[in-house]
Every structure is written in structure tokens, then in C-alpha cells.
Scaffold this motif. Structure first.
Motif, short mmCIF file in Angstrom:
data_model
loop_
_atom_site.label_atom_id
_atom_site.label_comp_id
_atom_site.label_asym_id
_atom_site.label_seq_id
_atom_site.Cartn_x
_atom_site.Cartn_y
_atom_site.Cartn_z
N ILE A 191 -16.82 -57.42 149.89
CA ILE A 191 -17.41 -57.06 148.60
C ILE A 191 -16.29 -57.00 147.57
CG2 ILE A 191 -19.38 -55.82 149.56
CD1 ILE A 191 -17.90 -53.22 149.12
N ASP A 192 -16.68 -57.08 146.30
CA ASP A 192 -15.72 -57.05 145.20
C ASP A 192 -15.53 -55.60 144.75
OD1 ASP A 192 -14.21 -57.32 142.90
OD2 ASP A 192 -15.28 -59.10 142.21
N PRO A 193 -14.35 -55.01 144.98
CA PRO A 193 -14.15 -53.61 144.60
C PRO A 193 -14.14 -53.38 143.10
CG PRO A 193 -12.08 -54.58 145.31
CD PRO A 193 -13.15 -55.61 145.59
N ARG A 194 -14.11 -54.46 142.33
CA ARG A 194 -14.11 -54.35 140.87
C ARG A 194 -15.51 -54.28 140.30
NH1 ARG A 194 -10.64 -59.77 140.57
NH2 ARG A 194 -12.48 -60.28 141.84
N GLN A 195 -16.51 -54.42 141.16
CA GLN A 195 -17.90 -54.42 140.72
C GLN A 195 -18.69 -53.33 141.43
OE1 GLN A 195 -19.04 -56.40 138.32
NE2 GLN A 195 -17.08 -57.50 138.13
N PRO A 196 -19.74 -52.79 140.78
CA PRO A 196 -20.60 -51.82 141.46
C PRO A 196 -21.28 -52.46 142.68
CG PRO A 196 -21.02 -51.86 139.09
CD PRO A 196 -20.14 -53.03 139.39
N LEU A 197 -21.67 -51.65 143.64
CA LEU A 197 -22.31 -52.19 144.84
C LEU A 197 -23.57 -52.96 144.50
CD1 LEU A 197 -21.95 -49.36 147.50
CD2 LEU A 197 -20.84 -51.60 147.49
N ARG A 209 -12.30 -63.20 149.34
CA ARG A 209 -11.16 -62.93 150.20
C ARG A 209 -10.23 -61.89 149.54
NH1 ARG A 209 -11.44 -66.34 154.65
NH2 ARG A 209 -12.20 -68.45 154.26
N ASP A 210 -9.19 -62.35 148.81
CA ASP A 210 -8.10 -61.47 148.40
C ASP A 210 -8.50 -60.21 147.64
OD1 ASP A 210 -6.25 -62.97 149.71
OD2 ASP A 210 -5.48 -64.00 147.94
N PRO A 211 -9.38 -60.27 146.64
CA PRO A 211 -9.69 -59.02 145.93
C PRO A 211 -10.27 -57.95 146.85
CG PRO A 211 -10.45 -60.92 144.68
CD PRO A 211 -10.05 -61.43 146.03
N PHE A 212 -10.96 -58.40 147.89
CA PHE A 212 -11.52 -57.46 148.87
C PHE A 212 -10.51 -57.09 149.93
CE2 PHE A 212 -13.40 -57.49 153.22
CZ PHE A 212 -13.88 -56.18 153.21
N LEU A 213 -9.79 -58.07 150.45
CA LEU A 213 -8.87 -57.81 151.55
C LEU A 213 -7.72 -56.90 151.13
CD1 LEU A 213 -8.64 -61.42 153.05
CD2 LEU A 213 -10.06 -59.53 153.88
#
Length: 285
Positions: A191-197, A209-213
Motif C-alpha cells: 500500500i502507499d503510505p502517502r495515501q489514506p487506506l 514497491r519502493d514507497p511501500f517497502l
């Protein structure tokens, strides 16, 4: 696109002998409800032999431990690259419940590879999609369906609809994007931690990949269990602060991994094929 299937793929027998490895129980990052066993299985990629062996082992664990409730989640990328995608789809349709006498809630999540097959089933596949699919291991899947020659995306749509049994087609259309159990979120890629669930897109859930990992900040009070990114360290998967990745690269390494959470404990269970065991012997020297 005519004659796109040009090179034969070696067949992998489904009766390959596999070794099951059960690692030690450890404390979970977050407990699940008492009596609830939650199983997640990483990217299968056409390795029906490994999935069969892992299902059999997990069914033995369910029979021995007798949990009150069992949830089994396939994390997506059932198909492509490996030789037996059609058989994997049949196994996934039956789920862990087909291997045990106890009731099982079987869930299958959609991966980026599975999405191309969904496009073929629902008729939205375009020629660009077909080329991208073929260049990412799709030809192995097409061969498993008995498709030996293609003339564009419309031909693929017609052949898939003709060759796949209706229950399998319905199963492909029913794959979920994510699944949550208490404070665990199960997705294919992350998931993208920069966005709400509630703002996560299907593309993000299947491809990120990278923004989540490696997030700068992790804003959620949950642990993500995922596949998609191979994290093979020749043993049990790593447990990170915010995530547990269980794609052990089955099609290349010969190892398929599962995470088992049982109330306040967790452990990994793996199926190793003969090539993986031989490679381990070589590494040991």
C-alpha cells in the motif's frame, strides 16, 4: 502477433518430491483473535507442485492444532512464468478447504499477473496488454491453457473464454484486491503510505514497491502481509516493522512460502523442491 508462442516450455511434473520446512513459532507483531488461524501463501507463479505440497502440509497442521476458525489467503500472482498455471487455478479454486475436513474461509487476492488474465476473461484486454503480458511470463500460462497460436488480444479473449471452465472464469473475476484480519492487511504488492487506506488504487495494491517497502513514515496501526517483491534469503522470510513479505520467488528458487498466524504466535512454513535442496547443498559446500 501471429505465432507469438514460438519457444517450447519444459514441463514440470506435478509429482515432484518436495520437502516441507516448518520454522519455530515466534511472537506475532499483532495478535489475532483467540482460536483463529490465518494462513497467507506467497506468489505461486504456476508451481502447482509446490502449492499442492504446501496445502497438504498446512492441512496437516490444521488437523493437528484444531483451530476454531481458519482463514487461508493466496496473495496473488497464481499464474505466469511457471509451467502449470491452469492446475494452480484449479487448486486455488478449491483452496485449502479442499485438503482438510475442517471448514476454511478461502480468500484469493489478485496480483498484477492475474489482472492480465482477468482482462482476458472480462474482455477488456488490449493488444498492448497482451504484449506486456507475453513479455512477463504469459506464454507459459497460455501454453498451459492449450493456446498455441494467437492473433491479437481479441483472439486471446475468445480462446480464454472457450478454454477455461466457467467456474474458473468466475473465480478469476471474484479475486479481491485486499483482505483484512484484525490489524493485518493482506495485499499482493503493498500500500502507499502517502495515501489514506480508503484511497488506495488497484494499481497501487498490485504494483507498488519502493514507497511501500521503504517508507519515510509509516502512518498506519497495522501490519501488511504481501508478496510481489522477492525477498529470498535462503531461509525463513524477514519480518520488518511494518510488513511481512513472503514472495520467496518460487518459480526460480523452488521454494514457496506461507505465513501461519495462530492467535498470539506465528511461524513460516515452506515447500522446497529437489532443485532448491540441491542448491542448498551446493551452498553448504
Amino acid at each position: 502477433m501471429a505465432g507469438i508462442l514460438s519457444k517450447p516450455m519444459p514441463e514440470s511434473p506435478l509429482n515432484t518430491q518436495c520437502e516441507i520446512r516448518r520454522y519455530e513459532w515466534r511472537e506475532v507483531p499483532r495478535p489475532v483473535g483467540n482460536g483463529h488461524m490465518v494462513v497467507a501463501i506467497g506468489d505461486v507463479h504456476g508451481r502447482a507442485d509446490l502449492l499442492t505440497a504446501l496445502y497438504e502440509a498446512l492441512a496437516e497442521d490444521v488437523a493437528r492444532m484444531k483451530p476454531e476458525r481458519v482463514t487461508a489467503i493466496l496473495l496473488g500472482d497464481l499464474i505466469d512464468r511457471g509451467p502449470n498455471s491452469l492446475e494452480v487455478l484449479g487448486l486455488a479454486l478449491g483452496g485449502l478447504g479442499a485438503f482438510t475436513k475442517r471448514p476454511v474461509e478461502d480468500i484469493c487476492l489478485i496480483g498484477n499477473h492475474d489482472y492480465w488474465l482477468r482482462q482476458a476473461v472480462d474482455g477488456t484486454l488490449q493488444d498492448d496488454d497482451l504484449r506486456f503480458w507475453g513479455s512477463n511470463g504469459g506464454e507459459a500460462t497460455w501454453r498451459s491453457f492449450g493456446i498455441s497460436r494467437l492473433v491479437g488480444a481479441r483472439d486471446m479473449v475468445m480462446q480464454v473464454r472457450r478454454r477455461l471452465p466457467e467456474p474458473v472464469q468466475k473465480f478469476i473475476l471474484s479475486m479481491s484486491a485486499s483482505y483484512r484480519v484484525d490489524d493485518y492487511l493482506f495485499v499482493h504488492a503493498g500500500i502507499d503510505p502517502r495515501q489514506p487506506l480508503n484511497a488506495q488504487t488497484l494499481k497501487t495494491l498490485c504494483w507498488i514497491r519502493d514507497p511501500f517497502l521503504h517508507p519515510e513514515i509509516w502512518p498506519y496501526e497495522l501490519t501488511v502481509v504481501h508478496g510481489h517483491t522477492v525477498e529470498w534469503n535462503h531461509g525463513e522470510p524477514l519480518v520488518h516493522d511494518h510488513r511481512i513479505g513472503i514472495d520467496s520467488g518460487a518459480v526460480n528458487t523452488g521454494v514457496l512460502s506461507a505465513l501461519v498466524i495462530n492467535s498470539g504466535q506465528m511461524r513460516f512454513v515452506q515447500a522446497w523442491d529437489e532443485d532448491a535442496l540441491a542448491e542448498e547443498d551446493r551452498r553448504a559446500g
